[in-house]
Design a protein around this motif. Structure first.
Motif, PDB file in Angstrom:
ATOM      1  N   LEU A   1      28.239 -17.884 -15.781  1.00 31.93           N
ATOM      2  CA  LEU A   1      27.586 -17.795 -17.091  1.00 31.93           C
ATOM      3  C   LEU A   1      28.563 -18.206 -18.184  1.00 31.93           C
ATOM      4  N   ASP A   2      28.124 -19.130 -19.019  1.00 32.11           N
ATOM      5  CA  ASP A   2      28.952 -19.680 -20.092  1.00 32.11           C
ATOM      6  C   ASP A   2      28.170 -19.545 -21.391  1.00 32.11           C
ATOM      7  N   GLY A   3      28.669 -18.726 -22.313  1.00 35.50           N
ATOM      8  CA  GLY A   3      27.955 -18.517 -23.574  1.00 35.50           C
ATOM      9  C   GLY A   3      27.075 -17.285 -23.557  1.00 35.50           C
ATOM     10  N   PHE A   4      27.167 -16.516 -22.502  1.00 31.02           N
ATOM     11  CA  PHE A   4      26.388 -15.284 -22.383  1.00 31.02           C
ATOM     12  C   PHE A   4      27.110 -14.359 -21.424  1.00 31.02           C
ATOM     13  N   PRO A   5      27.257 -13.091 -21.725  1.00 35.31           N
ATOM     14  CA  PRO A   5      26.845 -12.419 -22.955  1.00 35.31           C
ATOM     15  C   PRO A   5      27.817 -12.704 -24.102  1.00 35.31           C
ATOM     16  N   ARG A   6      27.295 -12.622 -25.323  1.00 36.93           N
ATOM     17  CA  ARG A   6      28.116 -12.840 -26.520  1.00 36.93           C
ATOM     18  C   ARG A   6      28.365 -11.538 -27.283  1.00 36.93           C
ATOM     19  N   ASN A   7      27.685 -10.461 -26.884  1.00 41.41           N
ATOM     20  CA  ASN A   7      27.883  -9.182 -27.572  1.00 41.41           C
ATOM     21  C   ASN A   7      27.590  -8.040 -26.599  1.00 41.41           C
ATOM     22  N   LEU A   8      27.857  -6.821 -27.028  1.00 41.20           N
ATOM     23  CA  LEU A   8      27.712  -5.653 -26.145  1.00 41.20           C
ATOM     24  C   LEU A   8      26.272  -5.440 -25.687  1.00 41.20           C
ATOM     25  N   GLN A   9      25.290  -5.679 -26.553  1.00 41.82           N
ATOM     26  CA  GLN A   9      23.896  -5.498 -26.156  1.00 41.82           C
ATOM     27  C   GLN A   9      23.521  -6.484 -25.048  1.00 41.82           C
ATOM     28  N   GLN A  10      23.954  -7.733 -25.195  1.00 39.97           N
ATOM     29  CA  GLN A  10      23.671  -8.726 -24.156  1.00 39.97           C
ATOM     30  C   GLN A  10      24.356  -8.347 -22.843  1.00 39.97           C
ATOM     31  N   ALA A  11      25.556  -7.771 -22.917  1.00 40.44           N
ATOM     32  CA  ALA A  11      26.261  -7.340 -21.701  1.00 40.44           C
ATOM     33  C   ALA A  11      25.475  -6.246 -20.996  1.00 40.44           C
ATOM     34  N   ALA A  12      24.956  -5.290 -21.776  1.00 37.53           N
ATOM     35  CA  ALA A  12      24.149  -4.215 -21.195  1.00 37.53           C
ATOM     36  C   ALA A  12      22.864  -4.784 -20.592  1.00 37.53           C
ATOM     37  N   ASP A  13      22.249  -5.750 -21.276  1.00 40.94           N
ATOM     38  CA  ASP A  13      21.025  -6.381 -20.763  1.00 40.94           C
ATOM     39  C   ASP A  13      21.321  -7.123 -19.455  1.00 40.94           C
ATOM     40  N   LEU A  14      22.445  -7.827 -19.398  1.00 41.49           N
ATOM     41  CA  LEU A  14      22.818  -8.541 -18.174  1.00 41.49           C
ATOM     42  C   LEU A  14      23.033  -7.552 -17.033  1.00 41.49           C
ATOM     43  N   ASP A  15      23.704  -6.443 -17.320  1.00 38.15           N
ATOM     44  CA  ASP A  15      23.900  -5.416 -16.284  1.00 38.15           C
ATOM     45  C   ASP A  15      22.553  -4.951 -15.733  1.00 38.15           C
ATOM     46  N   ALA A  16      21.563  -4.765 -16.623  1.00 39.11           N
ATOM     47  CA  ALA A  16      20.237  -4.299 -16.202  1.00 39.11           C
ATOM     48  C   ALA A  16      19.523  -5.369 -15.362  1.00 39.11           C
ATOM     49  N   ILE A  17      19.628  -6.638 -15.780  1.00 37.90           N
ATOM     50  CA  ILE A  17      19.007  -7.739 -15.025  1.00 37.90           C
ATOM     51  C   ILE A  17      19.595  -7.789 -13.615  1.00 37.90           C
ATOM     52  N   LEU A  18      20.913  -7.690 -13.519  1.00 37.68           N
ATOM     53  CA  LEU A  18      21.578  -7.758 -12.214  1.00 37.68           C
ATOM     54  C   LEU A  18      21.289  -6.511 -11.375  1.00 37.68           C
ATOM     55  N   ALA A  19      21.238  -5.348 -12.003  1.00 38.77           N
ATOM     56  CA  ALA A  19      20.981  -4.097 -11.278  1.00 38.77           C
ATOM     57  C   ALA A  19      19.614  -4.135 -10.598  1.00 38.77           C
ATOM     58  N   LYS A  20      18.619  -4.740 -11.262  1.00 41.19           N
ATOM     59  CA  LYS A  20      17.285  -4.875 -10.660  1.00 41.19           C
ATOM     60  C   LYS A  20      17.349  -5.668  -9.356  1.00 41.19           C
ATOM     61  N   ARG A  21      18.350  -6.516  -9.233  1.00 40.30           N
ATOM     62  CA  ARG A  21      18.515  -7.355  -8.055  1.00 40.30           C
ATOM     63  C   ARG A  21      19.501  -6.743  -7.057  1.00 40.30           C
ATOM     64  N   GLY A  22      19.999  -5.550  -7.383  1.00 39.55           N
ATOM     65  CA  GLY A  22      21.004  -4.911  -6.539  1.00 39.55           C
ATOM     66  C   GLY A  22      22.359  -5.587  -6.643  1.00 39.55           C
ATOM     67  N   GLU A  23      22.625  -6.212  -7.788  1.00 38.49           N
ATOM     68  CA  GLU A  23      23.872  -6.956  -7.992  1.00 38.49           C
ATOM     69  C   GLU A  23      24.571  -6.458  -9.247  1.00 38.49           C
ATOM     70  N   ALA A  24      25.769  -6.992  -9.474  1.00 38.81           N
ATOM     71  CA  ALA A  24      26.547  -6.651 -10.667  1.00 38.81           C
ATOM     72  C   ALA A  24      27.436  -7.840 -11.012  1.00 38.81           C
ATOM     73  N   VAL A  25      27.983  -7.827 -12.215  1.00 39.57           N
ATOM     74  CA  VAL A  25      28.953  -8.859 -12.606  1.00 39.57           C
ATOM     75  C   VAL A  25      30.126  -8.777 -11.643  1.00 39.57           C
ATOM     76  N   THR A  26      30.518  -9.916 -11.081  1.00 44.42           N
ATOM     77  CA  THR A  26      31.643  -9.970 -10.147  1.00 44.42           C
ATOM     78  C   THR A  26      32.957  -9.895 -10.911  1.00 44.42           C
ATOM     79  N   ALA A  27      33.098 -10.774 -11.920  1.00 45.15           N
ATOM     80  CA  ALA A  27      34.335 -10.818 -12.702  1.00 45.15           C
ATOM     81  C   ALA A  27      34.113 -11.612 -13.981  1.00 45.15           C
ATOM     82  N   VAL A  28      34.944 -11.313 -14.967  1.00 47.73           N
ATOM     83  CA  VAL A  28      34.991 -12.071 -16.207  1.00 47.73           C
ATOM     84  C   VAL A  28      36.255 -12.911 -16.157  1.00 47.73           C
ATOM     85  N   VAL A  29      36.096 -14.217 -16.320  1.00 45.55           N
ATOM     86  CA  VAL A  29      37.222 -15.151 -16.330  1.00 45.55           C
ATOM     87  C   VAL A  29      37.433 -15.539 -17.785  1.00 45.55           C
ATOM     88  N   ALA A  30      38.476 -14.991 -18.400  1.00 49.00           N
ATOM     89  CA  ALA A  30      38.719 -15.185 -19.825  1.00 49.00           C
ATOM     90  C   ALA A  30      39.796 -16.238 -20.053  1.00 49.00           C
TER      91      ALA A  30
END
Length: 192
Positions: A84-113
């Motif tokens: 993912l490039d350009g998302f999430p850009r803020n804390l709310q989007q990060a929480a939303d992404l966590d919820a999207i992935l959790a529905k799939r039984g997944e999670a963010v693997t890593a952040v490459v900064a």
């Protein structure tokens, strides 16, 4: 499925290095800007919503962008994960992404900064604007605003993902793309 987030300030090299990372690790690179353009070109329902908002000079709401990302998660096959490039850009989007992935039984693997100091942001964005003919992107005022937005809205994600043990940082201040790319790929190798 693995889900990597490509993170960093404007001009750090996210667009420059995303393709190499995606190719090496068999990931689908999802740039939110490119995703919007693809959905609009395809004439999808989400694309139509986004086009109407953009044509009216408004920002595309998080729900529409998140719908497009979720659609990519559902439809893209033959990859080992997503970058993912350009998302999430803020804390709310990060929480939303966590919820999207959790529905799939997944999670963010890593952040490459990919990190560079503020002074280098000016140099890189102005250089890119000259090469790409994007004069609107080259003014000090526009660049200052982008840096300020990054620090106030996006930078809090460093703490969010650090607490989760998922934040990994690499300096991208070397003089050549190749040197920076080698450092970026070495970092991903260490966490992949």
């Amino acid at each position: 499925m693995k889900t990597y987030i490509l993170f960093g300030p404007p001009g750090a090299g996210k667009g420059t290095h995303a393709g190499a990372i995606a190719e090496k690790y068999n990931l689908r690179h999802i740039s939110t800007g490119a995703l919007l353009r693809e959905e609009i070109a395809a004439g999808s329902e989400l694309g139509k919503q986004a086009k109407a908002l953009i044509d009216a000079g408004e920002l595309v709401p998080d729900a529409v962008v998140e719908g497009m990302i979720e659609n990519a998660f559902d439809t893209v096959k033959g990859v080992d994960g997503f970058l993912l490039d350009g998302f999430p850009r803020n804390l709310q989007q990060a929480a939303d992404l966590d919820a999207i992935l959790a529905k799939r039984g997944e999670a963010v693997t890593a952040v490459v900064a990919l990190m560079i100091p503020d002074e280098m942001i000016y140099t890189r964005i102005q250089g890119r604007a000259l090469i790409e003919g994007r004069a609107d992107d080259a003014s000090d005022e526009v660049i200052s605003n982008r840096i300020k937005t990054y620090h106030t809205q996006t930078e809090p994600l460093i703490e969010y993902y650090s607490k989760a043990g998922k934040y990994h940082e690499v300096e991208c201040t070397r003089p050549t793309i190749e040197e920076n790319r080698a450092n970026v790929l070495a970092l991903v190798d260490s966490i992949a």
